[in-house]
Enzyme design. Structure first.
Site, PDB file in Angstrom:
ATOM      1  N   LYS A  19       0.921  -1.095   0.199  1.00 53.77           N
ATOM      2  CA  LYS A  19       0.054   0.099  -0.118  1.00 53.77           C
ATOM      3  C   LYS A  19       0.740   1.189   0.026  1.00 53.77           C
ATOM      4  O   LYS A  19       2.090   1.045   0.412  1.00 53.77           O
ATOM      5  CB  LYS A  19      -0.941   0.098   1.228  1.00 53.77           C
ATOM      6  N   ARG A  25     -10.328 -11.575   2.026  1.00 62.98           N
ATOM      7  CA  ARG A  25     -10.923 -12.627   1.512  1.00 62.98           C
ATOM      8  C   ARG A  25     -10.408 -13.747   1.649  1.00 62.98           C
ATOM      9  O   ARG A  25     -11.316 -14.758   1.573  1.00 62.98           O
ATOM     10  CB  ARG A  25     -11.564 -12.213   0.117  1.00 62.98           C
TER      11      ARG A  25
HETATM   12  N1  BES Z   1      -7.976  -3.669   4.424  1.00 65.21           N
HETATM   13  C1  BES Z   1      -8.402  -3.242   3.216  1.00 65.21           C
HETATM   14  C2  BES Z   1      -9.597  -2.470   3.112  1.00 65.21           C
HETATM   15  C3  BES Z   1      -9.690  -1.214   3.772  1.00 65.21           C
HETATM   16  C4  BES Z   1      -9.101  -0.127   3.126  1.00 65.21           C
HETATM   17  C5  BES Z   1     -10.084  -1.208   4.868  1.00 65.21           C
HETATM   18  C6  BES Z   1      -9.435   1.037   3.690  1.00 65.21           C
HETATM   19  C7  BES Z   1     -10.239   0.136   5.629  1.00 65.21           C
HETATM   20  C8  BES Z   1      -9.961   1.110   5.015  1.00 65.21           C
HETATM   21  C9  BES Z   1      -7.997  -4.447   1.893  1.00 65.21           C
HETATM   22  O1  BES Z   1      -7.460  -5.453   2.545  1.00 65.21           O
HETATM   23  C10 BES Z   1      -7.672  -4.164   0.936  1.00 65.21           C
HETATM   24  O2  BES Z   1      -6.582  -3.666   1.016  1.00 65.21           O
HETATM   25  N2  BES Z   1      -8.652  -4.202  -0.119  1.00 65.21           N
HETATM   26  C11 BES Z   1      -8.102  -3.675  -1.612  1.00 65.21           C
HETATM   27  C12 BES Z   1      -8.453  -4.686  -2.520  1.00 65.21           C
HETATM   28  C13 BES Z   1      -8.105  -4.623  -3.742  1.00 65.21           C
HETATM   29  C14 BES Z   1      -6.722  -4.858  -4.022  1.00 65.21           C
HETATM   30  C15 BES Z   1      -8.720  -5.624  -4.601  1.00 65.21           C
HETATM   31  C16 BES Z   1      -8.798  -2.342  -1.740  1.00 65.21           C
HETATM   32  O3  BES Z   1      -9.802  -1.960  -1.404  1.00 65.21           O
HETATM   33  O4  BES Z   1      -8.088  -1.405  -2.299  1.00 65.21           O
HETATM   34 MG    MG Z   2      -5.569  -5.376   1.709  1.00 60.85          MG
END
Ligand code: BES
Ligand code: MG
Ligand code: ZN
Length: 505
Positions: free
Chosen positions: A280, A354
């Site tokens: 990230k 997931r």
């Molecule tokens: N934990 C994150 C989602 C999240 C983002 C929760 C901001 C709370 C605040 C999750 O694991 C994630 O990174 N999801 C990705 C999925 C994508 C790579 C398909 C996302 O939402 O960007």
């Molecule tokens: Mg994630």
């Protein structure tokens, strides 16, 4: 973990001295009986003050502070508005409690006495219990890492709350049940606020064991070796990049007939989500300590249900892992197995929640055969883009279950919005070379994530997925949720759902 020191007492009329007297007012500043009685005793002092505070109209969320006459047993007066009595719901009374806490915080009283009458259809003991509940919820703080005692004190002075009503015996019983909800919520908030250097799968397991002590909850723990043996390659892969090995915890509480199938709650417990190899961006990454919020709600809910001895059978399971990049980490393009036996192509290691949930959901269904499964997860940023910070998205394969969640949420003041499950989302995550892949296109990210989970739900199981990403972040505060205290979203709704659906007499 203790998060508030406020003690609550229900009493009859007393001449004991206390710092501050709190009374309630309706729309246009009209008092209830007990307020009127006090007003007469002190020669109209209260109504005089209300009349001379033109902006105070007794509206919901309004409060007014003044001094008391020198010869009174109280020093200060707080009048808290409840608004239109006809429209008043239980959740509004709780909000009044929260507002009383906020008003008291601004004047710094140590001991308060709140005068309570019945309001509309709500009896005095019910009003009393709910006001106490609101005060407690609003008083949450997380200051264990502040070393300056002075800093802590600045925050809170209130130590003792006396709630005065004519027959107070039943208030204790009503409140003791609500206090179990407070405990569950505070546990959730504490877990959520805990930073990831201290909260990781192994330490999380210890806390769960500690918190369930003395309750009728049996606990099964799967460590990384057991996971590998069972073929849980999905959750295991997520945790591989970290020196903190993953865990799965399954809690069981039997409060109804031994033979009845349970309802299951499943939570995402990613103790920190760096994104892994699909790293990230740095800005805001600190927020990702809350990526275990779904699991914290599940643990808190279990605490609430078991402490108040709910008449229901519940299985609560959490998948715990830390998502880190390292030479041991799983990578985009890996094809991994899962407890269900399906293969998963990893497109993005940041879509890790997931994977954690897939194995946790499969295990719970296989081992405990629940009739209903509700999972909670901070699953996607896309959910926040869609609904913002106030609404929780709900994906459900069962209309009744959706309605029950939505209605329970409405009762307690947590907001839900239904989101779609559709074959088209499922088609998007079909893989060319494995059974399924962990990411779809750039559109509808919350929906493809839900479709991925649905792939792991067995036929005939009623299921709802709550994407709590927006509501979990804690960027907003309200009467009952102080800043940094949002971690418990869902505990109240799901506790209400259990009450309404399984405990109706
Ligand atoms: N934990 C994150 C989602 C999240 C983002 C929760 C901001 C709370 C605040 C999750 O694991 C994630 O990174 N999801 C990705 C999925 C994508 C790579 C398909 C996302 O939402 O960007
Ligand atoms: Mg994630
Ligand atoms: Zn995540």
């Amino acid at each position: 973990m203790k998060s508030t020191n406020i003690s609550i007492n229900f009493t009859g009329k007393t001449s004991k001295k206390s710092d501050t007297i709190v009374i309630l007012a309706k729309k246009e500043g009209a008092l209830f009986d007990c307020g009127n009685d006090l007003d007469k005793e002190i020669n109209g002092w209260i109504s005089y003050n209300i009349d001379n505070t033109p902006k105070f109209e007794g509206n919901k969320k309004q409060s007014m502070v003044s001094s008391m006459p020198v010869d009174s047993q109280y020093n200060k007066l707080v009048v808290a508005g409840v608004g239109d009595v006809e429209k008043l719901e239980a959740k509004d009374i709780e909000v009044v409690g929260g507002n009383i806490y906020t008003a008291i915080k601004s004047i710094g009283s140590e001991e308060i006495t709140v005068l309570v009458d019945g309001i509309g259809e709500y009896k005095a003991d019910d009003v009393a219990a709910r006001i106490a509940y609101g005060i407690k919820l609003a008083s949450y703080k997380f200051d264990k890492y502040k070393s300056e005692a002075e800093d802590k004190e600045k925050e809170e002075t209130l130590k003792k709350v006396n709630i005065q009503l004519s027959s107070f015996k039943d208030a204790y019983e009503l409140y003791s049940e609500l206090d179990c909800v407070v405990e569950g919520i505070f546990l959730s908030r504490n877990l959520t606020n805990e930073p990831a250097n201290n909260l990781y799968p192994e330490s999380y397991v210890k806390i769960i064991k500690e918190e369930m002590k003395g309750l009728d909850v049996s606990i099964e723990i799967l460590d990384e070796k057991k996971m590998q043996k069972l073929g849980m390659e999905a959750i295991f892969s997520v945790g591989k990049g970290s020196v903190r090995q993953p865990r799965m915890v399954i809690m069981k509480y039997i409060g109804a007939g031994k033979k009845d199938a349970p309802i299951a709650f499943v939570g995402k417990g990613v103790t920190f989500d760096t994104g892994g190899i699909s790293l990230k961006p740095g800005a805001g990454m600190e927020d990702m300590k809350i990526d275990m919020c779904g699991s914290a709600v599940v643990v808190g809910l279990m605490k609430t249900l078991a402490s108040r001895k709910a008449k229901v059978n519940v299985v609560a399971a959490v998948g715990l892992a830390e998502n880190m990049p390292s030479e041991h980490a799983y990578r985009p393009s890996d094809i991994i197995g899962s407890y269900k036996g399906k293969t998963i192509e990893v497109i993005n290691t940041d879509a890790e929640g997931r994977l954690v949930l897939a194995d946790t959901l499969s295990y719970v269904q296989k081992k405990h055969k629940p009739h209903t499964v509700i999972d909670l997860a901070t699953l996607t940023g896309a959910m926040m883009v869609a609904l913002g910070l106030d609404y929780c998205g709900v994906f459900s394969n069962d209309n009744d279950l959706w309605n029950e969640i939505n209605q329970a949420g409405d009762k307690v003041g947590e907001k839900f919005w239904r989101m779609p499950l559709d074959k088209s989302y499922m088609n998007e995550i079909k893989s060319e070379i494995a059974d399924i892949k962990n990411m779809g296109s750039k559109y509808g990210g919350a929906c493809t994530a839900a479709a991925f989970l649905q792939y792991f739900i067995e036929d005939g199981v009623k299921w709802s997925h709550l994407d709590i990403a927006g509501v979990a972040l804690g960027k907003k505060s309200s009467s009952l949720i102080p800043k940094g205290g949002s971690g418990g979203f869902g505990v109240r709704t799901l506790n209400q759902l259990i009450k309404d659906k399984y405990e109706v007499k």
